[in-house]
Design a protein around this motif. Structure first.
Motif, PDB file in Angstrom:
ATOM      1  N   GLU A 103       0.815  -1.209   0.000  1.00 36.58           N
ATOM      2  CA  GLU A 103       0.000   0.000   0.000  1.00 36.58           C
ATOM      3  C   GLU A 103       0.857   1.272   0.000  1.00 36.58           C
ATOM      4  O   GLU A 103       0.336   2.376  -0.204  1.00 36.58           O
ATOM      5  N   ILE A 104       2.153   1.134   0.257  1.00 38.49           N
ATOM      6  CA  ILE A 104       3.013   2.322   0.234  1.00 38.49           C
ATOM      7  C   ILE A 104       3.415   2.606  -1.213  1.00 38.49           C
ATOM      8  O   ILE A 104       4.064   1.782  -1.863  1.00 38.49           O
ATOM      9  N   GLN A 105       3.005   3.754  -1.710  1.00 32.01           N
ATOM     10  CA  GLN A 105       3.269   4.113  -3.103  1.00 32.01           C
ATOM     11  C   GLN A 105       4.655   4.731  -3.251  1.00 32.01           C
ATOM     12  O   GLN A 105       5.047   5.579  -2.443  1.00 32.01           O
ATOM     13  N   VAL A 106       5.368   4.331  -4.301  1.00 32.95           N
ATOM     14  CA  VAL A 106       6.639   4.964  -4.627  1.00 32.95           C
ATOM     15  C   VAL A 106       6.357   6.385  -5.112  1.00 32.95           C
ATOM     16  O   VAL A 106       5.515   6.574  -5.989  1.00 32.95           O
ATOM     17  N   PRO A 107       7.019   7.414  -4.506  1.00 28.98           N
ATOM     18  CA  PRO A 107       6.750   8.791  -4.946  1.00 28.98           C
ATOM     19  C   PRO A 107       7.146   8.979  -6.412  1.00 28.98           C
ATOM     20  O   PRO A 107       8.173   8.475  -6.853  1.00 28.98           O
ATOM     21  N   ASP A 108       6.304   9.700  -7.150  1.00 30.77           N
ATOM     22  CA  ASP A 108       6.498   9.887  -8.583  1.00 30.77           C
ATOM     23  C   ASP A 108       7.224  11.209  -8.836  1.00 30.77           C
ATOM     24  O   ASP A 108       6.610  12.217  -9.203  1.00 30.77           O
ATOM     25  N   LEU A 109       8.537  11.192  -8.640  1.00 26.84           N
ATOM     26  CA  LEU A 109       9.321  12.415  -8.685  1.00 26.84           C
ATOM     27  C   LEU A 109      10.225  12.358  -9.904  1.00 26.84           C
ATOM     28  O   LEU A 109      11.082  11.468 -10.008  1.00 26.84           O
ATOM     29  N   LYS A 110      10.070  13.296 -10.789  1.00 23.92           N
ATOM     30  CA  LYS A 110      10.933  13.280 -11.976  1.00 23.92           C
ATOM     31  C   LYS A 110      11.953  14.398 -11.896  1.00 23.92           C
ATOM     32  O   LYS A 110      11.598  15.569 -11.815  1.00 23.92           O
ATOM     33  N   GLY A 111      13.227  14.000 -11.940  1.00 23.26           N
ATOM     34  CA  GLY A 111      14.296  15.004 -11.959  1.00 23.26           C
ATOM     35  C   GLY A 111      14.386  15.859 -10.706  1.00 23.26           C
ATOM     36  O   GLY A 111      14.822  17.006 -10.774  1.00 23.26           O
ATOM     37  N   GLY A 112      13.985  15.306  -9.566  1.00 18.50           N
ATOM     38  CA  GLY A 112      14.095  16.078  -8.337  1.00 18.50           C
ATOM     39  C   GLY A 112      15.524  16.063  -7.796  1.00 18.50           C
ATOM     40  O   GLY A 112      16.260  15.095  -8.014  1.00 18.50           O
ATOM     41  N   ASP A 113      15.920  17.079  -7.082  1.00 15.88           N
ATOM     42  CA  ASP A 113      17.234  17.044  -6.434  1.00 15.88           C
ATOM     43  C   ASP A 113      17.126  16.339  -5.083  1.00 15.88           C
ATOM     44  O   ASP A 113      16.051  15.863  -4.707  1.00 15.88           O
ATOM     45  N   ASP A 114      18.252  16.282  -4.363  1.00 16.21           N
ATOM     46  CA  ASP A 114      18.261  15.551  -3.105  1.00 16.21           C
ATOM     47  C   ASP A 114      17.226  16.083  -2.115  1.00 16.21           C
ATOM     48  O   ASP A 114      16.544  15.291  -1.434  1.00 16.21           O
TER      49      ASP A 114
END
Lengths: 212, 212, 212, 212
Positions: free
Chosen positions: A31-42
């Protein structure tokens, strides 16, 4: 019916229960979704993972609760010598409340400070606690109970079974009045289980039962 | 082949079946989606959870049906002494219809008052019932059946196997004429199973078989 | 090390494999999405379910293939008396290709007439077939093989192992030239397995091995 | 308590662990999404599947790591004769870190060149390694250890347990400095395990322990 008699049938009942516990406990992570982050920095990543902290804590809490339910089931079923239809159906009822945990856990984790999701989660645990209490009350006596089991072990186990209903009731009440604090009783549960198992105030001089 | 002979191979077949039953029954909950409510008050939450009631009921119903299929499987396989390829493949066919249940159950639960989803759900149960009947018909005779099993037990089990095909047919017909009422026969199924197991109208004086 | 010796360790290896097979086979259904139809009439529902037919067929096909892989595994491991690290890792390799099936099956089912998804599916089966062949080649000889196993059984099993690599190669080639027909070799596989198991052209006079 | 004594209870603990390992290892594939390509030609398909290569590699890597954790667990629990509450809870802690792997693996696979997801993945493996080390340290001594186990086997196992914490620390450091290279230590891990198991530089003349 020597080889496929009561012994083997009881083992299979135990086995099926183990499998349901194992699946429910492992599905918690789904149920824990992987965050959908594109090209984010640290910094963006740390923030995104920070938002998941309630999910991680919810996973750990539910894992420990389901693990404790399994450990108690494991211990009680090791004390049996027979089974029967009443045991089968009481067991299925407990398993149903356990199999429902991934939903309740996800509901609570996605909304960790809101009243209704927390009360729903506590309610699920309360029902699981009741069904466990009902199952063990039937199991821990004739004709199911193995004759060689010490009375002290049975008493300790029966007391221990009260911990989940009690603490989930507290958790339910806290969720109503102070949402966000409602999991504290559940986090304290291991202490309560230990306290109950030892007989409350009066710690007696029985040899410590081998727990599991 | 003493230690890995028929006994152990039969046990492994049983075990694999148990695992499939356990996974299918636990996956039922996966299909219930956590409501995506941001910043809702209590009333909004209660309404959102209220909308999930058909899912909760569908979960309970499917859990009981798959649980009953498992309990019957558990009981019949406890009466066997041998296995063979015909048993393996008939068993896999039954497991296939059980493994399909999470889909049918989700389809029916998301559309609890519509005709086609309900008929689809009843059809899945009907097929599972037929495949169970076919498996048990093969299993409950030589050379698979253990010689020590009482005739009364076999007869009771065979009758009991008729309950699911019958009740799912009723459910299918109800879904066609009165959608929304179609699960009533399934809800009544435990009574029908009990009635069938006792031999219908004529309750005979055989000692009550140990059920499971 | 009497009670936890080779026997029990082999049993646990078998058990772990069974669990992976059972989970992979049951997860196949997870990939079938419930159609999101709001307020559709019967015709709309039948059409929506009609669109899912490739998924249903893909589910059945993959279930049968994974079921056959399990049945062969079940049979071969019933012939063993020992295990070792080479067996453990060859077994894990086979399990990896089996655990990957839900993805390949979903990929093929969502695009049943396109070349690449079908070739991908055939490739997964081909790899599973190779790894099965490699595992069984190691398992079906000293020191792992039980001494009491008849040569005819081993030969039949070895031949049978060739069916999946062969048919998935055919399936791969068909997917390249005539997409949409590529599953025909896989559908015919049970016949090929039976043919191989009987020794191809020359059916010998050995007593029929108990298959599983 | 002959038939349901320590032996059977230990077996059930082992069994429950196996089931959790098996489910976690099979759920790894669930996180790989089928590409949603409508009417694409072969080139588009190959490109879409090409984008999934990090997922495929992540699946293989995590499968091997969880498989190795299972194989070590399998080997150590085969050396035991007793169990107790400390073992049960240390075991549950290890299982928790294993059950969490599908999330970490998906996180790393969806962002294979970014620092934080890779460090998160390495951290999960580091924690799993620590919990494994802690569990085995308790298990591999009195009263749990079977008396018949050779000292050389225990020493080899204890050394082997250091491989995962060490290599995941390296992987964590690499993820910080050279993201995209961070899985190299994990890929090299089988070599390190073999090297550790053999006693590092000084290969002694003990008979090779039967590994698993």
């Amino acid at each position: 019916m020597s080889s496929h008699g009561q012994d083997q049938q009881l083992e299979r009942l135990t086995f099926f229960s183990d499998a349901v516990f194992a699946i429910a406990i492992t599905l918690l992570v789904i149920e824990i979704q992987v965050p959908d982050l594109k090209g984010g920095d640290d910094a963006a990543w740390l923030e995104a993972l920070g938002h998941l902290i309630p999910h991680f804590l919810g996973f750990v809490l539910s894992f420990v609760v389901v693990g404790a339910l399994w450990a108690a089931h494991h211990r009680v079923f090791g004390m049996l010598q027979k089974y029967g239809p009443s045991l089968v159906w009481r067991n299925l009822a407990l398993l149903m409340s356990v199999a429902f945990m991934p939903f309740s856990s996800a509901l609570m984790s996605t909304h960790p400070t809101e009243r209704i999701p927390e009360m729903f989660y506590s309610l699920n645990l309360f029902i699981a606690g009741l069904l466990q209490w009902r199952l063990f009350r039937t199991a821990l006596r004739a004709p199911f109970l193995h004759e060689g089991v010490a009375i002290a072990d049975i008493t300790a186990m029966r007391r221990r079974t009260l911990a989940l209903p009690l603490m989930s009731t507290l958790s339910f009440a806290l969720a109503f009045w102070i949402p966000g604090m409602s999991n504290i009783p559940l986090i304290l549960m291991p202490l309560v289980v230990a306290w109950f198992a030892r007989g409350g105030f009066r710690r007696r001089d029985v040899p410590a039962p081998q727990e599991g």
